[in-house]
Design a protein around this motif. Structure first.
Motif, PDB file in Angstrom:
ATOM      1  N   PRO A 118      10.821   7.311  -3.476  1.00 26.29           N
ATOM      2  CA  PRO A 118      10.165   8.399  -2.743  1.00 26.29           C
ATOM      3  C   PRO A 118       9.064   9.053  -3.567  1.00 26.29           C
ATOM      4  O   PRO A 118       9.260   9.370  -4.741  1.00 26.29           O
ATOM      5  CB  PRO A 118      11.314   9.385  -2.473  1.00 26.29           C
ATOM      6  CG  PRO A 118      12.547   8.550  -2.533  1.00 26.29           C
ATOM      7  CD  PRO A 118      12.282   7.501  -3.575  1.00 26.29           C
ATOM      8  N   GLY A 119       7.904   9.201  -2.950  1.00 26.75           N
ATOM      9  CA  GLY A 119       6.805   9.872  -3.616  1.00 26.75           C
ATOM     10  C   GLY A 119       6.024   9.017  -4.591  1.00 26.75           C
ATOM     11  O   GLY A 119       5.086   9.502  -5.230  1.00 26.75           O
ATOM     12  N   ASP A 120       6.401   7.739  -4.731  1.00 24.15           N
ATOM     13  CA  ASP A 120       5.675   6.853  -5.649  1.00 24.15           C
ATOM     14  C   ASP A 120       4.291   6.573  -5.079  1.00 24.15           C
ATOM     15  O   ASP A 120       4.161   5.966  -4.016  1.00 24.15           O
ATOM     16  CB  ASP A 120       6.448   5.543  -5.819  1.00 24.15           C
ATOM     17  CG  ASP A 120       5.850   4.659  -6.901  1.00 24.15           C
ATOM     18  OD1 ASP A 120       4.691   4.907  -7.298  1.00 24.15           O
ATOM     19  OD2 ASP A 120       6.529   3.716  -7.334  1.00 24.15           O
ATOM     20  N   PRO A 127       0.841  -1.204   0.000  1.00 17.74           N
ATOM     21  CA  PRO A 127       0.000   0.000   0.000  1.00 17.74           C
ATOM     22  C   PRO A 127       0.876   1.254   0.000  1.00 17.74           C
ATOM     23  O   PRO A 127       2.066   1.203   0.311  1.00 17.74           O
ATOM     24  CB  PRO A 127      -0.793  -0.137   1.309  1.00 17.74           C
ATOM     25  CG  PRO A 127      -0.771  -1.597   1.620  1.00 17.74           C
ATOM     26  CD  PRO A 127       0.556  -2.094   1.133  1.00 17.74           C
ATOM     27  N   SER A 128       0.276   2.378  -0.321  1.00 15.20           N
ATOM     28  CA  SER A 128       1.004   3.641  -0.314  1.00 15.20           C
ATOM     29  C   SER A 128       1.461   3.972   1.097  1.00 15.20           C
ATOM     30  O   SER A 128       1.003   3.372   2.076  1.00 15.20           O
ATOM     31  CB  SER A 128       0.103   4.755  -0.822  1.00 15.20           C
ATOM     32  OG  SER A 128      -0.966   4.971   0.100  1.00 15.20           O
ATOM     33  N   GLU A 129       2.398   4.916   1.208  1.00 16.93           N
ATOM     34  CA  GLU A 129       2.875   5.329   2.530  1.00 16.93           C
ATOM     35  C   GLU A 129       1.716   5.757   3.427  1.00 16.93           C
ATOM     36  O   GLU A 129       1.668   5.400   4.602  1.00 16.93           O
ATOM     37  CB  GLU A 129       3.883   6.481   2.391  1.00 16.93           C
ATOM     38  CG  GLU A 129       5.236   6.066   1.863  1.00 16.93           C
ATOM     39  CD  GLU A 129       6.226   7.220   1.886  1.00 16.93           C
ATOM     40  OE1 GLU A 129       5.843   8.329   2.352  1.00 16.93           O
ATOM     41  OE2 GLU A 129       7.376   7.026   1.445  1.00 16.93           O
ATOM     42  N   THR A 170       8.150   6.648  10.546  1.00 17.53           N
ATOM     43  CA  THR A 170       8.272   5.228  10.898  1.00 17.53           C
ATOM     44  C   THR A 170       8.103   4.359   9.656  1.00 17.53           C
ATOM     45  O   THR A 170       8.860   3.400   9.444  1.00 17.53           O
ATOM     46  CB  THR A 170       7.220   4.851  11.951  1.00 17.53           C
ATOM     47  OG1 THR A 170       7.481   5.563  13.157  1.00 17.53           O
ATOM     48  CG2 THR A 170       7.243   3.354  12.239  1.00 17.53           C
ATOM     49  N   VAL A 171       7.111   4.664   8.837  1.00 16.45           N
ATOM     50  CA  VAL A 171       6.896   3.906   7.601  1.00 16.45           C
ATOM     51  C   VAL A 171       8.117   4.012   6.694  1.00 16.45           C
ATOM     52  O   VAL A 171       8.589   3.011   6.135  1.00 16.45           O
ATOM     53  CB  VAL A 171       5.643   4.410   6.869  1.00 16.45           C
ATOM     54  CG1 VAL A 171       5.581   3.863   5.438  1.00 16.45           C
ATOM     55  CG2 VAL A 171       4.391   4.013   7.635  1.00 16.45           C
ATOM     56  N   ARG A 172       8.658   5.213   6.560  1.00 20.66           N
ATOM     57  CA  ARG A 172       9.809   5.391   5.664  1.00 20.66           C
ATOM     58  C   ARG A 172      11.044   4.668   6.175  1.00 20.66           C
ATOM     59  O   ARG A 172      11.828   4.130   5.383  1.00 20.66           O
ATOM     60  CB  ARG A 172      10.079   6.889   5.471  1.00 20.66           C
ATOM     61  CG  ARG A 172       9.006   7.554   4.611  1.00 20.66           C
ATOM     62  CD  ARG A 172       9.283   9.016   4.342  1.00 20.66           C
ATOM     63  NE  ARG A 172       8.328   9.547   3.380  1.00 20.66           N
ATOM     64  CZ  ARG A 172       8.264  10.812   3.014  1.00 20.66           C
ATOM     65  NH1 ARG A 172       9.122  11.703   3.529  1.00 20.66           N
ATOM     66  NH2 ARG A 172       7.373  11.210   2.124  1.00 20.66           N
ATOM     67  N   GLU A 173      11.238   4.651   7.489  1.00 22.66           N
ATOM     68  CA  GLU A 173      12.370   3.913   8.051  1.00 22.66           C
ATOM     69  C   GLU A 173      12.209   2.420   7.791  1.00 22.66           C
ATOM     70  O   GLU A 173      13.174   1.727   7.436  1.00 22.66           O
ATOM     71  CB  GLU A 173      12.481   4.176   9.553  1.00 22.66           C
ATOM     72  CG  GLU A 173      13.663   3.491  10.226  1.00 22.66           C
ATOM     73  CD  GLU A 173      15.002   3.953   9.691  1.00 22.66           C
ATOM     74  OE1 GLU A 173      15.968   3.172   9.789  1.00 22.66           O
ATOM     75  OE2 GLU A 173      15.093   5.086   9.169  1.00 22.66           O
ATOM     76  N   ALA A 174      10.997   1.908   7.944  1.00 21.12           N
ATOM     77  CA  ALA A 174      10.743   0.486   7.672  1.00 21.12           C
ATOM     78  C   ALA A 174      11.019   0.161   6.208  1.00 21.12           C
ATOM     79  O   ALA A 174      11.639  -0.869   5.889  1.00 21.12           O
ATOM     80  CB  ALA A 174       9.301   0.138   8.036  1.00 21.12           C
ATOM     81  N   LEU A 175      10.591   1.025   5.304  1.00 21.60           N
ATOM     82  CA  LEU A 175      10.828   0.799   3.882  1.00 21.60           C
ATOM     83  C   LEU A 175      12.317   0.848   3.552  1.00 21.60           C
ATOM     84  O   LEU A 175      12.795   0.090   2.697  1.00 21.60           O
ATOM     85  CB  LEU A 175      10.067   1.838   3.050  1.00 21.60           C
ATOM     86  CG  LEU A 175       8.539   1.716   3.068  1.00 21.60           C
ATOM     87  CD1 LEU A 175       7.898   2.868   2.311  1.00 21.60           C
ATOM     88  CD2 LEU A 175       8.084   0.380   2.492  1.00 21.60           C
ATOM     89  N   ARG A 176      13.054   1.722   4.221  1.00 23.36           N
ATOM     90  CA  ARG A 176      14.509   1.780   4.004  1.00 23.36           C
ATOM     91  C   ARG A 176      15.155   0.460   4.414  1.00 23.36           C
ATOM     92  O   ARG A 176      16.046  -0.052   3.731  1.00 23.36           O
ATOM     93  CB  ARG A 176      15.124   2.937   4.783  1.00 23.36           C
ATOM     94  CG  ARG A 176      15.016   4.291   4.087  1.00 23.36           C
ATOM     95  CD  ARG A 176      15.930   5.331   4.722  1.00 23.36           C
ATOM     96  NE  ARG A 176      15.474   5.717   6.058  1.00 23.36           N
ATOM     97  CZ  ARG A 176      14.633   6.716   6.292  1.00 23.36           C
ATOM     98  NH1 ARG A 176      14.143   7.421   5.293  1.00 23.36           N
ATOM     99  NH2 ARG A 176      14.282   7.020   7.530  1.00 23.36           N
ATOM    100  N   VAL A 177      14.716  -0.096   5.543  1.00 20.71           N
ATOM    101  CA  VAL A 177      15.267  -1.373   6.006  1.00 20.71           C
ATOM    102  C   VAL A 177      14.921  -2.489   5.031  1.00 20.71           C
ATOM    103  O   VAL A 177      15.778  -3.306   4.655  1.00 20.71           O
ATOM    104  CB  VAL A 177      14.736  -1.702   7.416  1.00 20.71           C
ATOM    105  CG1 VAL A 177      15.133  -3.122   7.815  1.00 20.71           C
ATOM    106  CG2 VAL A 177      15.262  -0.701   8.435  1.00 20.71           C
ATOM    107  N   LEU A 178      13.677  -2.550   4.601  1.00 19.06           N
ATOM    108  CA  LEU A 178      13.242  -3.599   3.671  1.00 19.06           C
ATOM    109  C   LEU A 178      13.978  -3.491   2.342  1.00 19.06           C
ATOM    110  O   LEU A 178      14.341  -4.504   1.732  1.00 19.06           O
ATOM    111  CB  LEU A 178      11.735  -3.497   3.450  1.00 19.06           C
ATOM    112  CG  LEU A 178      10.867  -3.883   4.657  1.00 19.06           C
ATOM    113  CD1 LEU A 178       9.438  -3.392   4.452  1.00 19.06           C
ATOM    114  CD2 LEU A 178      10.891  -5.385   4.882  1.00 19.06           C
TER     115      LEU A 178
END
Length: 250
Positions: A71-73, A38-40, A53-61
């Motif tokens: 970013p921004g997709d 899903p989107s951010e 928090t969502v962006r940090e999780a996505l960076r880890v994944l």
């Protein structure tokens, strides 16, 4: 006081919980390669967390090779297929932080190589035997010209053996472990005294291994391969770790 013993708990940050749930969805097949998260904004709602928090999780994944996030997709991060690069990255990280010692890596490589030899002795084709012979011929020529060419020919031989065995997972793991080991000690091997004699001995061992594979004697090929690897690498392993390698020779 009798009763159960409990372990200390570890404080877990919110982004780690997000990572865990998405990883579980990918591992279970609920999320498949090519699908999108899903989107951010939607993830923020579903997890009840902040955008950071969502962006940090996505960076880890993304660092783990599980998703590709732009970013921004508005379409959300894309779930990626498994690749050897992800395994290579994980094992390299483990080696660099000293969770895996050189001795452990070599021991694992000896085990993988033995399995590949057993399979190749039963399943190889004449064309694959020809590939192995061509690699040994390249090793002989390279012994006179340089270590890099010799190493490339050695890799070609083992790649041919693994392909003959037909197990893709062994092929991936062998390639990963071999490249990590060589990355750790390639300079030491290149500068080692008596290098030419060691290369000639390695060529003889490879010829013996190939003869055993040709004869269909997998156990002999596996034993010879482990001995070859021990002779070639053991001198670069700390003395305290060599006993674990010798255990595979007995």
């Amino acid at each position: 006081m009798s009763g159960p013993r409990f372990e200390p708990v570890r404080a877990v940050r919110a982004y780690e919980r997000v990572v865990e749930q998405i990883e579980e969805a990918i591992e279970s097949g609920s999320l498949c390669p090519g699908e999108r998260l899903p989107s951010e904004r939607e993830l923020m709602v579903q997890f009840s967390v902040s955008r950071s928090t969502v962006r940090e999780a996505l960076r880890v994944l993304q660092a783990r090779g599980l998703v590709r996030s732009r970013p921004g997709d508005p379409n959300g991060a894309e779930v990626l297929p498994f690749t050897p690069a992800a395994l290579h990255k994980s094992m390299t990280t483990l080696a660099r932080v000293e969770e895996l010692s050189l001795g452990e890596l070599l021991q694992f490589r000896m085990v993988l190589d033995s399995a590949a030899m057993l399979l190749a002795a039963r399943l190889r084709s004449e064309e694959q035997l020809a590939e192995m012979a061509a690699a040994v011929a390249r090793m002989k020529a390279a012994a006179e010209t340089g270590h890099d060419e010799f190493g490339a020919a050695d890799v070609a031989f083992h790649d041919a053996v693994v392909r003959a065995g037909g197990n893709k997972l062994i092929q991936i793991c062998s390639d990963v472990v071999r490249s990590i080991v060589l990355g750790l000690i390639s300079e030491k091997i290149a500068a080692a005294p008596g290098r030419e004699a060691l290369m000639r001995r390695s060529i003889r061992h490879h010829e013996e291994v190939m003869a055993a594979i040709r004869a269909g004697d997998g156990p002999l090929a596996a034993r010879l391969s482990r001995k070859t690897m021990y002779d070639y690498y053991a001198g670069h392993v700390p003395a305290g770790e060599r006993a674990a390698l010798r255990a595979l020779l007995e």
